[in-house]
Design an enzyme around this catalytic site. Structure first.
Site, PDB file in Angstrom:
ATOM      1  N   LYS A 188       0.859  -1.190   0.000  1.00 44.19           N
ATOM      2  CA  LYS A 188       0.000   0.000   0.000  1.00 44.19           C
ATOM      3  C   LYS A 188       0.889   1.232   0.000  1.00 44.19           C
ATOM      4  CE  LYS A 188      -2.330   3.273   2.395  1.00 44.19           C
ATOM      5  NZ  LYS A 188      -1.984   4.213   1.423  1.00 44.19           N
ATOM      6  N   SER A 242       5.228   7.354   9.813  1.00 41.76           N
ATOM      7  CA  SER A 242       5.256   8.094  11.080  1.00 41.76           C
ATOM      8  C   SER A 242       5.057   7.175  12.281  1.00 41.76           C
ATOM      9  CB  SER A 242       4.163   9.158  11.071  1.00 41.76           C
ATOM     10  OG  SER A 242       2.901   8.526  11.069  1.00 41.76           O
ATOM     11  N   GLU A 264       9.873   1.222  10.477  1.00 43.89           N
ATOM     12  CA  GLU A 264      10.932   2.222  10.214  1.00 43.89           C
ATOM     13  C   GLU A 264      10.255   3.575  10.359  1.00 43.89           C
ATOM     14  OE1 GLU A 264      14.073   1.478   9.484  1.00 43.89           O
ATOM     15  OE2 GLU A 264      13.712  -0.669   9.381  1.00 43.89           O
ATOM     16  N   CYS A 299      14.007  10.780   6.173  1.00 42.47           N
ATOM     17  CA  CYS A 299      13.870  10.296   7.554  1.00 42.47           C
ATOM     18  C   CYS A 299      15.129  10.555   8.376  1.00 42.47           C
ATOM     19  CB  CYS A 299      13.515   8.826   7.561  1.00 42.47           C
ATOM     20  SG  CYS A 299      14.690   7.805   6.675  1.00 42.47           S
ATOM     21  N   GLU A 398       9.589  15.682  15.312  1.00 46.96           N
ATOM     22  CA  GLU A 398      10.003  15.653  13.914  1.00 46.96           C
ATOM     23  C   GLU A 398       9.125  16.600  13.095  1.00 46.96           C
ATOM     24  OE1 GLU A 398       8.915  12.219  11.514  1.00 46.96           O
ATOM     25  OE2 GLU A 398      10.936  12.187  10.702  1.00 46.96           O
TER      26      GLU A 398
HETATM   27  P1  NAD Z   1       2.344   8.251   7.559  1.00 47.73           P
HETATM   28  O1  NAD Z   1       2.528   7.408   8.752  1.00 47.73           O
HETATM   29  O2  NAD Z   1       1.340   9.339   7.611  1.00 47.73           O
HETATM   30  O3  NAD Z   1       1.934   7.370   6.316  1.00 47.73           O
HETATM   31  C1  NAD Z   1       2.708   6.262   5.922  1.00 47.73           C
HETATM   32  C2  NAD Z   1       1.805   5.241   5.267  1.00 47.73           C
HETATM   33  O4  NAD Z   1       0.915   4.749   6.254  1.00 47.73           O
HETATM   34  C3  NAD Z   1       0.952   5.790   4.136  1.00 47.73           C
HETATM   35  O5  NAD Z   1       0.900   4.849   3.099  1.00 47.73           O
HETATM   36  C4  NAD Z   1      -0.405   5.953   4.792  1.00 47.73           C
HETATM   37  O6  NAD Z   1      -1.481   5.857   3.900  1.00 47.73           O
HETATM   38  C5  NAD Z   1      -0.400   4.771   5.748  1.00 47.73           C
HETATM   39  N1  NAD Z   1      -1.351   4.921   6.845  1.00 47.73           N
HETATM   40  C6  NAD Z   1      -1.791   6.064   7.412  1.00 47.73           C
HETATM   41  N2  NAD Z   1      -2.685   5.788   8.392  1.00 47.73           N
HETATM   42  C7  NAD Z   1      -2.806   4.442   8.434  1.00 47.73           C
HETATM   43  C8  NAD Z   1      -3.567   3.544   9.231  1.00 47.73           C
HETATM   44  N3  NAD Z   1      -4.401   3.984  10.181  1.00 47.73           N
HETATM   45  N4  NAD Z   1      -3.422   2.224   9.029  1.00 47.73           N
HETATM   46  C9  NAD Z   1      -2.577   1.764   8.087  1.00 47.73           C
HETATM   47  N5  NAD Z   1      -1.859   2.556   7.283  1.00 47.73           N
HETATM   48  C10 NAD Z   1      -1.960   3.891   7.460  1.00 47.73           C
HETATM   49  O7  NAD Z   1       3.786   8.799   7.162  1.00 47.73           O
HETATM   50  P2  NAD Z   1       4.158   9.785   5.967  1.00 47.73           P
HETATM   51  O8  NAD Z   1       3.712  11.125   6.402  1.00 47.73           O
HETATM   52  O9  NAD Z   1       3.691   9.236   4.671  1.00 47.73           O
HETATM   53  O10 NAD Z   1       5.750   9.686   5.958  1.00 47.73           O
HETATM   54  C11 NAD Z   1       6.559  10.483   6.731  1.00 47.73           C
HETATM   55  C12 NAD Z   1       7.108   9.711   7.901  1.00 47.73           C
HETATM   56  O11 NAD Z   1       7.845   8.584   7.447  1.00 47.73           O
HETATM   57  C13 NAD Z   1       8.082  10.538   8.701  1.00 47.73           C
HETATM   58  O12 NAD Z   1       7.855  10.322  10.073  1.00 47.73           O
HETATM   59  C14 NAD Z   1       9.438   9.962   8.303  1.00 47.73           C
HETATM   60  O13 NAD Z   1      10.471  10.142   9.219  1.00 47.73           O
HETATM   61  C15 NAD Z   1       9.102   8.521   8.119  1.00 47.73           C
HETATM   62  N6  NAD Z   1      10.131   7.835   7.314  1.00 47.73           N
HETATM   63  C16 NAD Z   1      10.974   6.927   7.925  1.00 47.73           C
HETATM   64  C17 NAD Z   1      11.974   6.286   7.188  1.00 47.73           C
HETATM   65  C18 NAD Z   1      12.912   5.274   7.833  1.00 47.73           C
HETATM   66  O14 NAD Z   1      13.594   4.547   7.123  1.00 47.73           O
HETATM   67  N7  NAD Z   1      12.974   5.200   9.157  1.00 47.73           N
HETATM   68  C19 NAD Z   1      12.117   6.568   5.824  1.00 47.73           C
HETATM   69  C20 NAD Z   1      11.257   7.501   5.243  1.00 47.73           C
HETATM   70  C21 NAD Z   1      10.264   8.118   5.990  1.00 47.73           C
END
Ligand code: NAD
Length: 494
Positions: A188, A242, A264, A299, A398
């Site tokens: 997804k 996140s 992650e 990230c 963050e």
């Molecule tokens: P997010 O958590 O909002 O979304 C990530 C994914 O989760 C999306 O596909 C979203 O649709 C899905 N999602 C959202 N709510 C959900 C739910 N209730 N159930 C299941 N899936 C759900 O994160 P984002 O805003 O897309 O990405 C930014 C975050 O990602 C930042 O915190 C960043 O640091 C982190 N990140 C971490 C790494 C790493 O390797 N540690 C790498 C890149 C980004």
């Protein structure tokens, strides 16, 4: 990179994308779609399927059927390797098309996107393709007339959920090892970065991946993501995103079949500059790139600058100069160094963090505002805030935007205490010419990745993972494979 080729690709209309389920492009069960808005100009680029729970369940059923009849797991390792290598070749052959499509969707500057997206995805898939026939079980030194064997088996159906910032690279970190080990996957992507990932998945079919082994379902996290997380038929959940969503996924697992969950998550990575850093000018330039590239939507971005007090003013001035020299703008121009923020919502959140920082006593040295508003897109000037205390929101939360908070320190001990004062532990850096101190920093700063006299390092041979609330497990390297296999013990009476 050829600007004319890029301009030709950006001019092409983008047809509506559907889910990829059971090897076919499938619209949402209720026909619903979501607009894809380009952060470059705020215009609707195309639509993707607004997935339903029914769509997600169909994809999971397809992956389950593909796993149970062994159409992929049952193939000889050499055959699986051939398909994955071909997929990597196809990704490379279509690299510019994939990149431009992805940049129109998520706004990353094209120079970075070309390397980090198809370039890194192809390398990752190739790495695991080459590894897959070098990984096998063990015979234990069991006593007497009984033989203990340890088999490594694919886990089954892997659910993968990924964010917007690097869909191909992060997607490949999950898909490479999962598919190499013979699993089936339901992926997804983010609501705001699905297109290039869907196109990359089509290329997997073209390379010979059997239908159903890789399914991609688009839509809202709260709908399709939740269905994936709660499914009784998914064996492992791998996630990048996140902390708030990561926490939900753990709950979903607990409420359903206790599937394994690997996360992650975000970071608030400290970039620590000592007065004895070997080259302060170089450190300043790398520091600016380490937080501002991709508008801070990285990230591991070094979002907290900790500077030894005697060089504070001089170093802040050098980073400010480097930041001000970075070209922000249209991410599809080859000269752009900082592209667009992914969405209006994220841009507003970034500006909110700056406002809070100022209300908590911080001083804006540069940036702090939205720019290029006449384009209709979402752009923000690289922003540096000094006077950020350890307790300030900007030091603890963050942003995931182009905002650098600066805090001075007096001693090495204080630097370590500040570095370790958040709930995160993803990445960090220390700049020093003192070898002993460099090693001490690697040991004492609590992170999954530590840099010395540099920031960033993209090679797939080393793990990327966090400690604390930055996650568990890690992507990349051979260590990532452990997430996608079960160990099974067999006792054989001789
Ligand atoms: P997010 O958590 O909002 O979304 C990530 C994914 O989760 C999306 O596909 C979203 O649709 C899905 N999602 C959202 N709510 C959900 C739910 N209730 N159930 C299941 N899936 C759900 O994160 P984002 O805003 O897309 O990405 C930014 C975050 O990602 C930042 O915190 C960043 O640091 C982190 N990140 C971490 C790494 C790493 O390797 N540690 C790498 C890149 C980004």
């Amino acid at each position: 990179m050829d600007q004319t080729q890029i301009d030709t690709l950006r001019g092409k209309p983008v047809a509506a994308f559907h889910h990829l389920i059971d090897g076919k492009a499938v619209p949402a069960s209720d026909g619903d779609t979501m607009n894809v808005v380009s952060p470059i100009d705020g215009q609707v680029l195309t639509t993707v399927a607004a997935g339903t729970a029914e769509d997600m369940n169909a994809a999971i059923a397809s992956a389950r059927a593909a796993f149970e009849d062994r159409r992929w797991a049952g193939q000889a390792p050499a055959a699986r390797k051939k398909v994955l290598l071909k997929w990597a070749d196809l990704i490379e052959a279509n690299a510019l098309e994939l990149t431009v499509l992805g940049v129109r969707d998520n706004g990353t500057e094209i120079g970075m996107a070309l390397k980090a997206e198809p370039g890194s995805a192809a390398a990752t898939i190739r790495y695991y393709a080459e590894a897959l026939d070098k990984i096998y079980g063990e015979i234990a030194p069991t006593p007497g007339d009984i033989l203990g064997m340890i088999h490594k088996e694919p886990v089954g159906v892997v659910g993968a959920i990924i964010p917007w910032n690097f869909p191909l690279m992060i997607g490949a970190w999950k898909l490479g090892p999962a598919l190499a080990m013979g699993n089936s996957v339901v992926l997804k992507p983010s609501e705001t970065a699905s297109l290039s990932l869907l196109r990359m998945a089509e290329l997997a079919l073209e390379a010979g991946l059997p239908p159903g082994v890789l399914n991609v379902v688009t839509g809202e996290g709260r709908v399709v993501g939740e269905t994936l997380g709660l499914s009784m038929d998914v064996d492992v959940l791998v996630f990048t995103g996140s902390g708030a969503t990561g926490r939900r996924l753990m709950e979903y697992a607990a409420r359903s079949n206790m599937k394994r969950v690997y996360l992650e998550l975000g970071g608030k990575s400290p970039n620590i500059v000592f007065a004895d850093a070997p080259n302060l000018d170089e450190a300043a330039k790398v520091t600016a790139a380490g937080i501002f590239r991709n508008s801070g939507q990285v990230c591991v971005a070094g979002s907290r600058l900790l500077v030894e007090a005697p060089i504070h003013d001089e170093f802040v001035a050098a980073v400010t100069k480097a930041a001000d020299a970075m070209r922000v703008g249209d991410p599809l121009k080859v000269e752009t160094q900082i592209g667009a923020v992914n969405s209006e919502t994220q841009l507003q959140a970034n500006l909110g963090f700056v406002e809070t920082a100022v209300s908590e006593g911080g001083q804006i040295v540069t940036g702090g505002a939205r720019i290029l508003q006449d384009t209709g897109g979402y752009y923000m000037a690289p922003t540096i805030v000094t006077g950020v205390t350890q307790k300030a929101t900007l030091a603890q939360k963050e942003v995931f935007g182009p905002v650098l908070g600066v805090t001075p320190f007096a001693t090495e001990k204080e630097a370590v205490a500040l570095a370790n004062s958040t709930v995160y532990g993803l990445a960090g850096a220390a700049w020093t010419a003192n070898l002993g101190r460099a090693h001490r920093m690697v040991k004492s700063v609590r992170t999954g990745v530590m840099h010395i006299n540099t920031y960033g390092g993209a090679d797939g041979t080393v793990p990327l993972g966090g400690v604390g609330q930055s996650g568990n497990g890690s992507d990349k390297s051979l260590h990532a494979i452990d997430k996608y296999v079960n160990l099974k013990t067999a006792w054989i009476k001789l």
